[in-house]
Design a protein around this motif. Sequence first.
Motif, mmCIF file in Angstrom:
data_model
loop_
_atom_site.group_PDB
_atom_site.id
_atom_site.type_symbol
_atom_site.label_atom_id
_atom_site.label_comp_id
_atom_site.label_asym_id
_atom_site.label_seq_id
_atom_site.Cartn_x
_atom_site.Cartn_y
_atom_site.Cartn_z
ATOM 1 N N PRO A 28 -45.852 -21.508 25.600
ATOM 2 C CA PRO A 28 -44.222 -20.982 24.760
ATOM 3 C C PRO A 28 -43.475 -22.102 25.324
ATOM 4 C CG PRO A 28 -44.924 -19.609 26.793
ATOM 5 C CD PRO A 28 -46.300 -20.417 26.620
ATOM 6 N N PRO A 29 -42.433 -22.148 24.309
ATOM 7 C CA PRO A 29 -41.409 -22.837 24.582
ATOM 8 C C PRO A 29 -40.223 -22.816 25.919
ATOM 9 C CG PRO A 29 -40.932 -21.668 22.710
ATOM 10 C CD PRO A 29 -42.089 -21.352 23.425
ATOM 11 N N VAL A 30 -40.775 -22.519 26.927
ATOM 12 C CA VAL A 30 -40.134 -22.321 28.086
ATOM 13 C C VAL A 30 -38.780 -23.249 28.219
ATOM 14 C CG1 VAL A 30 -40.357 -21.655 30.508
ATOM 15 C CG2 VAL A 30 -42.255 -21.225 29.380
ATOM 16 N N SER A 31 -38.965 -24.429 28.408
ATOM 17 C CA SER A 31 -37.982 -25.474 28.611
ATOM 18 C C SER A 31 -37.069 -25.459 27.738
ATOM 19 C CB SER A 31 -38.484 -26.839 28.714
ATOM 20 O OG SER A 31 -39.409 -27.268 27.468
ATOM 21 N N LEU A 32 -37.607 -25.049 26.183
ATOM 22 C CA LEU A 32 -36.483 -25.010 25.298
ATOM 23 C C LEU A 32 -35.180 -23.695 25.474
ATOM 24 C CD1 LEU A 32 -38.262 -25.942 22.182
ATOM 25 C CD2 LEU A 32 -36.846 -27.301 23.487
ATOM 26 N N VAL A 33 -35.807 -22.629 26.119
ATOM 27 C CA VAL A 33 -35.123 -21.338 26.224
ATOM 28 C C VAL A 33 -34.104 -22.132 27.503
ATOM 29 C CG1 VAL A 33 -35.069 -19.223 27.341
ATOM 30 C CG2 VAL A 33 -36.532 -19.882 25.363
ATOM 31 N N LEU A 34 -34.685 -22.814 28.699
ATOM 32 C CA LEU A 34 -33.978 -23.275 29.711
ATOM 33 C C LEU A 34 -32.980 -23.957 29.277
ATOM 34 C CD1 LEU A 34 -36.973 -23.548 32.304
ATOM 35 C CD2 LEU A 34 -35.173 -21.706 32.372
ATOM 36 N N ALA A 35 -33.281 -24.959 28.259
ATOM 37 C CA ALA A 35 -32.167 -25.941 27.856
ATOM 38 C C ALA A 35 -31.066 -25.115 27.147
ATOM 39 C CB ALA A 35 -32.790 -27.084 27.054
ATOM 40 N N THR A 36 -31.383 -24.069 26.577
ATOM 41 C CA THR A 36 -30.417 -23.434 25.695
ATOM 42 C C THR A 36 -29.410 -22.445 26.675
ATOM 43 O OG1 THR A 36 -31.623 -23.087 23.965
ATOM 44 C CG2 THR A 36 -29.937 -21.407 24.354
ATOM 45 N N ARG A 37 -30.021 -22.089 27.842
ATOM 46 C CA ARG A 37 -29.356 -21.454 28.721
ATOM 47 C C ARG A 37 -29.154 -22.331 30.076
ATOM 48 N NH1 ARG A 37 -28.974 -16.711 26.989
ATOM 49 N NH2 ARG A 37 -30.669 -15.854 25.627
ATOM 50 N N SER A 38 -28.401 -23.440 29.588
ATOM 51 C CA SER A 38 -28.552 -24.713 30.769
ATOM 52 C C SER A 38 -27.584 -24.182 32.032
ATOM 53 C CB SER A 38 -27.780 -25.827 30.058
ATOM 54 O OG SER A 38 -26.507 -25.526 29.551
ATOM 55 N N ARG A 39 -26.448 -23.189 31.914
ATOM 56 C CA ARG A 39 -25.909 -23.261 32.962
ATOM 57 C C ARG A 39 -26.723 -22.329 34.164
ATOM 58 N NH1 ARG A 39 -20.051 -20.370 31.974
ATOM 59 N NH2 ARG A 39 -20.035 -22.234 30.899
ATOM 60 N N ASP A 40 -27.424 -21.420 33.496
ATOM 61 C CA ASP A 40 -28.521 -20.596 34.391
ATOM 62 C C ASP A 40 -29.475 -21.584 34.891
ATOM 63 O OD1 ASP A 40 -26.961 -18.384 33.877
ATOM 64 O OD2 ASP A 40 -28.519 -17.636 32.153
ATOM 65 N N TYR A 41 -29.839 -22.347 34.126
ATOM 66 C CA TYR A 41 -31.032 -23.458 34.391
ATOM 67 C C TYR A 41 -30.667 -24.352 35.822
ATOM 68 C CZ TYR A 41 -34.074 -27.458 34.381
ATOM 69 O OH TYR A 41 -34.963 -28.730 34.657
ATOM 70 N N ALA A 61 -39.263 -16.846 25.745
ATOM 71 C CA ALA A 61 -39.907 -17.719 25.286
ATOM 72 C C ALA A 61 -41.058 -17.084 24.160
ATOM 73 C CB ALA A 61 -40.218 -18.990 25.823
ATOM 74 N N CYS A 62 -41.978 -16.073 24.847
ATOM 75 C CA CYS A 62 -42.913 -15.404 24.364
ATOM 76 C C CYS A 62 -42.363 -14.490 23.332
ATOM 77 C CB CYS A 62 -43.544 -14.775 25.472
ATOM 78 S SG CYS A 62 -44.589 -15.992 26.439
ATOM 79 N N ALA A 63 -41.000 -13.834 23.618
ATOM 80 C CA ALA A 63 -40.573 -12.692 22.752
ATOM 81 C C ALA A 63 -40.176 -13.477 21.459
ATOM 82 C CB ALA A 63 -39.611 -11.984 23.447
ATOM 83 N N ARG A 64 -39.510 -14.600 21.619
ATOM 84 C CA ARG A 64 -38.986 -15.361 20.463
ATOM 85 C C ARG A 64 -40.382 -15.801 19.488
ATOM 86 N NH1 ARG A 64 -33.871 -18.333 20.691
ATOM 87 N NH2 ARG A 64 -32.570 -17.283 22.376
ATOM 88 N N VAL A 65 -41.389 -16.178 20.293
ATOM 89 C CA VAL A 65 -42.644 -16.694 19.260
ATOM 90 C C VAL A 65 -43.198 -15.401 18.696
ATOM 91 C CG1 VAL A 65 -44.754 -17.550 19.286
ATOM 92 C CG2 VAL A 65 -43.008 -18.628 20.631
ATOM 93 N N ALA A 66 -43.041 -14.102 19.428
ATOM 94 C CA ALA A 66 -43.701 -12.844 18.926
ATOM 95 C C ALA A 66 -42.899 -12.663 17.577
ATOM 96 C CB ALA A 66 -43.720 -11.799 20.025
ATOM 97 N N GLY A 67 -41.758 -12.979 17.749
ATOM 98 C CA GLY A 67 -40.715 -12.408 16.551
ATOM 99 C C GLY A 67 -40.852 -13.431 15.396
ATOM 100 N N LEU A 68 -41.512 -14.612 15.680
ATOM 101 C CA LEU A 68 -41.866 -15.538 14.592
ATOM 102 C C LEU A 68 -42.974 -14.835 13.724
ATOM 103 C CD1 LEU A 68 -41.539 -18.373 13.429
ATOM 104 C CD2 LEU A 68 -43.116 -19.150 15.121
ATOM 105 N N THR A 69 -43.850 -13.863 14.080
ATOM 106 C CA THR A 69 -44.772 -13.224 13.434
ATOM 107 C C THR A 69 -44.336 -12.807 12.275
ATOM 108 O OG1 THR A 69 -45.930 -12.834 15.445
ATOM 109 C CG2 THR A 69 -46.706 -11.599 13.770
ATOM 110 N N ASP A 70 -43.201 -12.003 12.164
ATOM 111 C CA ASP A 70 -42.683 -11.482 11.176
ATOM 112 C C ASP A 70 -42.544 -12.524 9.951
ATOM 113 O OD1 ASP A 70 -42.792 -8.999 12.262
ATOM 114 O OD2 ASP A 70 -40.555 -9.063 13.015
ATOM 115 N N GLY A 71 -41.916 -13.582 10.428
ATOM 116 C CA GLY A 71 -41.698 -14.701 9.229
ATOM 117 C C GLY A 71 -43.106 -15.189 8.600
ATOM 118 N N LEU A 72 -43.877 -15.298 9.600
ATOM 119 C CA LEU A 72 -45.437 -15.841 9.154
ATOM 120 C C LEU A 72 -46.085 -14.864 8.326
ATOM 121 C CD1 LEU A 72 -46.652 -17.650 12.345
ATOM 122 C CD2 LEU A 72 -45.896 -18.610 10.357
ATOM 123 N N VAL A 73 -46.153 -13.479 8.806
ATOM 124 C CA VAL A 73 -46.651 -12.498 7.967
ATOM 125 C C VAL A 73 -46.044 -12.334 6.452
ATOM 126 C CG1 VAL A 73 -47.118 -10.066 7.681
ATOM 127 C CG2 VAL A 73 -47.565 -11.268 9.825
#
Length: 420
Positions: free
Chosen positions: A253-266, A295-307
């Motif tokens: 999962p795109p873990v580091s992209l989520v961390l980059a978005t939440r840079s202050r927490d990172y 990151a996993c939840a974001r990818v799981a949410g992508l399922t709706d778009g693919l379906v």
Amino acid sequence: MSRLLNAQWTPERDITGVPRRHRQPCRYDAFVPDPLVGRHVLLPADVAADVSDAERAVQRLNASGIPYRGYEAIARLLLRAEAVASSRIEGLEIGGRRLARADAAREAGVVEDAGAAEVLGNIDAMRAAVDDVARRPRLDVEAICDIHRALLAGTRDASWAGTVRDRQNWIGGSSFNPCAADFVPPPPDDVGPLLEDLVGYLDSDVHPPVVQAAIAHAQFETIHPFADGNGRTGRALIHVVLTRRGLSPHHVPPVSLVLATRSRDYIAGLESFRADGHEGVAEWIATFAAATSEACARVAGLTDGLVALDHRWREALGSVRAGSTVAQLLDEILPRTPITTVAQLVRLTGRSTQAVNEAVDRLHRAGVLRQTTAGRRNRAFEVDGLVDLITGFERSLASPAADTAVHPPVRPVPHRAPGR
């Protein structure tokens, strides 16, 4: 025990074009972290639960079948943020459609878009290096250098790629000296032993995979063993750990992209890891585990778009015979090839050119494929809606609200195509 080493910085030579105040000797504190091998990590019950939640989320992502068949294409394009540095090449400004078109052209043996080709080369190099290192029976320092070497291949820094630094570096503050830096990594003499300790820890399974990935990433970023490219290499180590430990054999999962978005927490998490003993390590692991779950939840949410895309394609086509070339393209190929050519589809399906041409013609007439070009002369086909889905997903990952209409991206992402 971790320690601060107070040292004096003195210019190696008389530097012209630099303000006098930055050319004066000054003192700074370099941080030397605790070794990892043999370190005992105490996790409060709530953090242990966060880690368990994160690992179950990664397992579900990798165990899922058909809903995630398009994630391969999306994951590959997302790796641009891991594999390239925007200061080196325009990787973060090259949109998914341009990359996909260049990829199809490259498949046809044509390279006309040098910028996109360089991004694709960096993506492929990172994937190959991570996969190679993750499969090695044992890890050593050279394995980390191999990842770094792959990430810098083809850039202006390739001459020293994979070379552990022999001088002091620093993060933040002045670019001339480390005396006002936000963080100063260990002195060069400490880097070698710390890297040996790091690979020893990476070769163990004393901690759960998510914990190991969190600790290894934070320790690597603390050591900062290379003159440049540490961020990309440190992010690649997340992929290595989760793949090597068997938690994410298919999709990291795109873990580091989520961390980059939440840079202050990172940044706060890394500071806690370095400074606050067991509590600080637990705080960082909680931050990392939460980012993994998100990151996993974001990818799981992508399922709706693919379906939804799949339903749209099938509704436009009407009845599709099971086992036909059209069915194979819908089920296996199109969700992972945003822009493709007949020649590529022949190779991927193993079917005859005639059968693929007939299937492509039907898909084109139904609007599932739109004709475009790969290079100036090569006929190609774009899969309806897939590139836009990828772009929207990538942009949403850069929004703290997961929706750019609610909160704009907080880091560079490709622009959405006009009118789309």
